[in-house]
Design an enzyme around this catalytic site. Sequence first.
Site, PDB file in Angstrom:
ATOM      1  CG  ASP A 175      -1.845   1.087   1.376  1.00 41.58           C
ATOM      2  OD1 ASP A 175      -3.062   0.845   1.298  1.00 41.58           O
ATOM      3  OD2 ASP A 175      -1.389   2.239   1.573  1.00 41.58           O
ATOM      4  CG  ASN A 183      -4.616  11.357  -4.957  1.00 48.30           C
ATOM      5  OD1 ASN A 183      -4.091  11.424  -6.061  1.00 48.30           O
ATOM      6  ND2 ASN A 183      -5.181  10.256  -4.495  1.00 48.30           N
ATOM      7  CG  ASP A 192      -5.076   8.580 -11.962  1.00 45.87           C
ATOM      8  OD1 ASP A 192      -5.300   8.185 -10.797  1.00 45.87           O
ATOM      9  OD2 ASP A 192      -5.975   8.886 -12.765  1.00 45.87           O
ATOM     10  CD  GLU A 219      -3.714   3.541  -1.041  1.00 46.49           C
ATOM     11  OE1 GLU A 219      -4.545   2.652  -0.758  1.00 46.49           O
ATOM     12  OE2 GLU A 219      -2.784   3.892  -0.290  1.00 46.49           O
TER      13      GLU A 219
HETATM   14  P1  GH3 Z   1      -1.514   5.179   4.590  1.00 39.25           P
HETATM   15  O1  GH3 Z   1      -0.097   5.574   4.577  1.00 39.25           O
HETATM   16  O2  GH3 Z   1      -1.996   4.831   5.953  1.00 39.25           O
HETATM   17  O3  GH3 Z   1      -1.823   4.111   3.604  1.00 39.25           O
HETATM   18  O4  GH3 Z   1      -2.349   6.483   4.162  1.00 39.25           O
HETATM   19  P2  GH3 Z   1      -3.079   6.763   2.798  1.00 39.25           P
HETATM   20  O5  GH3 Z   1      -3.389   8.195   2.708  1.00 39.25           O
HETATM   21  O6  GH3 Z   1      -2.283   6.206   1.654  1.00 39.25           O
HETATM   22  O7  GH3 Z   1      -4.358   5.843   2.915  1.00 39.25           O
HETATM   23  P3  GH3 Z   1      -5.868   6.080   2.612  1.00 39.25           P
HETATM   24  O8  GH3 Z   1      -6.454   4.710   2.454  1.00 39.25           O
HETATM   25  O9  GH3 Z   1      -6.455   7.001   3.651  1.00 39.25           O
HETATM   26  O10 GH3 Z   1      -5.927   6.845   1.224  1.00 39.25           O
HETATM   27  C1  GH3 Z   1      -5.811   6.189   0.012  1.00 39.25           C
HETATM   28  C2  GH3 Z   1      -5.943   7.189  -1.091  1.00 39.25           C
HETATM   29  O11 GH3 Z   1      -5.720   6.600  -2.360  1.00 39.25           O
HETATM   30  C3  GH3 Z   1      -7.301   7.802  -1.122  1.00 39.25           C
HETATM   31  C4  GH3 Z   1      -7.704   7.746  -2.579  1.00 39.25           C
HETATM   32  O12 GH3 Z   1      -8.147   8.979  -3.057  1.00 39.25           O
HETATM   33  C5  GH3 Z   1      -6.433   7.361  -3.289  1.00 39.25           C
HETATM   34  N1  GH3 Z   1      -6.708   6.583  -4.476  1.00 39.25           N
HETATM   35  C6  GH3 Z   1      -7.319   5.360  -4.569  1.00 39.25           C
HETATM   36  N2  GH3 Z   1      -7.424   4.994  -5.870  1.00 39.25           N
HETATM   37  C7  GH3 Z   1      -6.851   5.974  -6.612  1.00 39.25           C
HETATM   38  C8  GH3 Z   1      -6.684   6.163  -8.020  1.00 39.25           C
HETATM   39  O13 GH3 Z   1      -7.050   5.333  -8.870  1.00 39.25           O
HETATM   40  N3  GH3 Z   1      -6.054   7.295  -8.423  1.00 39.25           N
HETATM   41  C9  GH3 Z   1      -5.625   8.228  -7.516  1.00 39.25           C
HETATM   42  N4  GH3 Z   1      -5.016   9.325  -7.985  1.00 39.25           N
HETATM   43  N5  GH3 Z   1      -5.805   8.090  -6.200  1.00 39.25           N
HETATM   44  C10 GH3 Z   1      -6.417   6.980  -5.749  1.00 39.25           C
HETATM   45 MG    MG Z   2      -2.026   4.134   1.534  1.00 33.90          MG
HETATM   46 MG    MG Z   3      -4.993   1.968   1.256  1.00 33.79          MG
END
Ligand code: GH3
Ligand code: MG
Ligand code: MG
Length: 309
Positions: A175, A183, A192, A219
């Site tokens: 992850d 983002n 992306d 992610e």
């Molecule tokens: P941690 O270190 O604990 O993993 O924190 P985090 O911020 O990475 O975890 P969290 O699960 O809170 O956030 C995941 C983010 O990933 C939120 C979401 O907007 C982003 N995300 C998920 N899928 C995509 C995608 O296809 N494209 C983009 N640009 N962002 C994405």
């Molecule tokens: Mg994360």
């Molecule tokens: Mg995550």
Amino acid sequence: MHEKNKQTILIVDDSRVSVRTLASIFKDEWQIKIALDGHEAIRIAESEQQPDIILLDVMMPGMDGYEICARLKESTLTRDIPVIFITSREESEDEERGLQLGAIDYVIKPVHPAIIKARVRNHLELKRLRDRLKEQTLVDGLTGLANRRRFDGQLNAEWHRAQRYGKALTVLMMDIDFFKKYNDSYGHLVGDDCLKAVAEAVRMQARRSPDLVARWGGEEFSCLLPDTDSAQALAIGDQMRASVEALHIPHKASEISNWVTISLGAVSHIPKAGQDVQKLIQLADQALYQAKHAGRNRIVASEWGQHDS
Ligand code: GH3
Ligand code: MG
Ligand code: MG
């Protein structure tokens, strides 16, 4: 067209003369495989290099063409390979029976080379399109990695294989760290691009042919490493971690690094009868959670536990 992109025709006929006649019609344009009886035909159809179409004689000693066709259509491994009957039986009941068994076409001998060639070409073109569509349902559109569905299918297959051969199977879950902040800082489109770059870096570290890296969702990525024990899993997982860090993708909002990083959870296990494959995913997930809490940008391994079921 390049050899390896050539589609393959399996000719099944007990008469070597018929086989030679048919092969001479097709051999310039396609790759040819030959089976002189039903068992050989089924073995070839189930092999890793499956034929794209099967031309099947009806009257053969032992297993006849109808029976071969019925068996091919019963098995999930072979049911999608189109079958054409090529036969001297011209009663319409025979043709009806063949088509009802799932054959795509029925051609009566003596064959007219140009006509049968055109028919086979049409069926092969449709087969190519179907294969391409099927492939698309198993690929993640953004990263080009395997998607969750493909991962789940492969996980089940490798779990059974590992059990049969008594080999350790590894699952890695990973992850991206602070990706929400990424983002928020750079925008979703740059996010992306980051996902694509991370996906490619991770994929490059899973080098053997049965290894699979997938986009688990958002992610998060998952990786399947057959015949890999926990020491090897930790080494490969840490290479993935290091190769993402080495991309030096700036991440000004990260609390732990100047660059984009990932955390990983690993679990390796030799499956036993009666155990649940889903536990591998749960354990890898728990290990990932621990890696996050221990500070991120690291890998943690879970143990299945010797006496657990
Ligand atoms: P941690 O270190 O604990 O993993 O924190 P985090 O911020 O990475 O975890 P969290 O699960 O809170 O956030 C995941 C983010 O990933 C939120 C979401 O907007 C982003 N995300 C998920 N899928 C995509 C995608 O296809 N494209 C983009 N640009 N962002 C994405
Ligand atoms: Mg994360
Ligand atoms: Mg995550």
